[in-house]
Design an enzyme around this catalytic site. Sequence first.
Site, short mmCIF file in Angstrom:
data_model
loop_
_atom_site.label_atom_id
_atom_site.label_comp_id
_atom_site.label_asym_id
_atom_site.label_seq_id
_atom_site.Cartn_x
_atom_site.Cartn_y
_atom_site.Cartn_z
N LYS A 96 52.62 38.71 40.75
CA LYS A 96 52.27 39.88 40.08
C LYS A 96 51.49 40.95 40.86
CE LYS A 96 47.27 37.83 41.23
NZ LYS A 96 46.10 38.81 40.53
N TYR A 115 38.60 70.12 52.47
CA TYR A 115 37.48 70.34 51.74
C TYR A 115 35.93 70.15 51.47
CZ TYR A 115 41.89 71.29 48.34
OH TYR A 115 42.63 71.87 47.93
C1 LIG Z 1 44.79 32.14 39.05
C2 LIG Z 1 45.38 32.88 40.29
N1 LIG Z 1 45.67 32.35 41.53
C3 LIG Z 1 45.82 32.18 42.66
C4 LIG Z 1 45.58 33.78 42.55
C5 LIG Z 1 45.93 34.26 43.75
O1 LIG Z 1 45.50 35.15 44.80
P1 LIG Z 1 44.80 34.84 46.16
O2 LIG Z 1 45.71 36.76 46.40
O3 LIG Z 1 43.77 35.28 46.86
O4 LIG Z 1 45.70 34.08 47.78
C6 LIG Z 1 44.96 34.51 41.76
C7 LIG Z 1 45.52 36.02 42.31
O5 LIG Z 1 43.78 36.63 41.52
C8 LIG Z 1 45.28 34.18 40.95
O6 LIG Z 1 44.41 34.39 39.77
#
Ligand SMILES: Cc1ncc(COP(=O)(O)O)c(C=O)c1O
Length: 382
Positions: free
Chosen positions: A35, A275
Amino acid sequence: MRPEAKANINLDALRHNLSRVKELAPGRRVVSVIKANAYGHGVIPVAKALGESDNFAVARLDEALYLYDSLQPKNIIILEGVYSEEDYLKCIELNLIPVIHCLEQFQWLQECLEYNSLGWHQIEYWLKIDTGMHRLGLSEDELEQIILSYQHLESEKISSYLPAVFISHFSCADEKVKTKDQKQIELFKHQIHRLSNLLDPSAVPKSMANSAAILSIPEAHYDWVRPGIMLYGVSPFETAVPSRNGLDEQLQPVMTLSSELIAIKKLKKGDCIGYGATWCCPEDMSIGVIAIGYGDGYPRHAEPGTPVLVSDKEVPLIGRVSMDMITVDLRTLEKNSVAFKIGDRVILWGDGLPIERVSQKSGTIAYELLCQITQRVRFEYE
Ligand SMILES: Cc1ncc(COP(=O)(O)O)c(C=O)c1O
């Protein structure tokens, strides 16, 4: 010379990290979480390189559609699920797998399966149970209502309505002192057991483990593991154990962020830099100016002392991070007769400099640093 910030993405490191997941969770199926543009690394090249995954997961339907249009991978899980009958039909058409985490989503699913004009009566979905994260997932009462709806179905319909996988999510698996994980595991088992007059609880596929749980809770590996951050070579324990980084977990960094030295200035004792004039020279000294700033996604809140690699040697950030530039203290290089010049490549994180060290100095986590790299940075895949 045309200074630019670059993100080099090491696809072999990505593949190595996937094989590390498989080594830690042998025989389990792997959903690679890609994602948010694969945690900022570029979703299409990352998905191609992670072809050995059993499945991919994104957060939202639009991300799934983009991935589907570009690559048509076997299956894509939508972790936040979908929000209309129409979007369930889209999922059926393209074999996308929505998560159902609330009663409304279950209702739309039922309506979609009962009344769609295309005659579709089945969809693969994953059902999410809230075991303590209290963000997404069905509460005990909500699960009860879903169980009742299954029980009201005609017997031949039940199997097409049951979820393919039961899932839950840990809230504190990355913490050093494990207080909540076991409770969540017990509640997960208990909730699934409530469906035992419809299915065999020991046989239903289950999934709980994110990166932190893959590394630290083997009992929670179940049938499907869901690694995200560890695929990108980062330790999920960076806040709990600040001295640890991905290398300690036998992971390899995937993104190396670099730029160039664009000016070297000789300043006098008492001259203040950047800055706000927040950092003043304690003696006559040289400073380096590097072409990277928050306009590229380098964190604005990085403190003085944040490490930067110039000529493969660590030097500290000084002064404030601005939109296009940062400044570093070059005294240690001069004292040790290390050569440097305008045009030298400088590493901000990645090879030779774990990103966790930068996030700790910036009041954030590596997840955020990776996701916030901007379009000005040139990505190169190797
Ligand atoms: C439902 C779910 N599973 C797995 C993951 C993967 O998590 P991580 O990046 O901590 O391994 C996420 C990430 O937010 C998630 O929302």
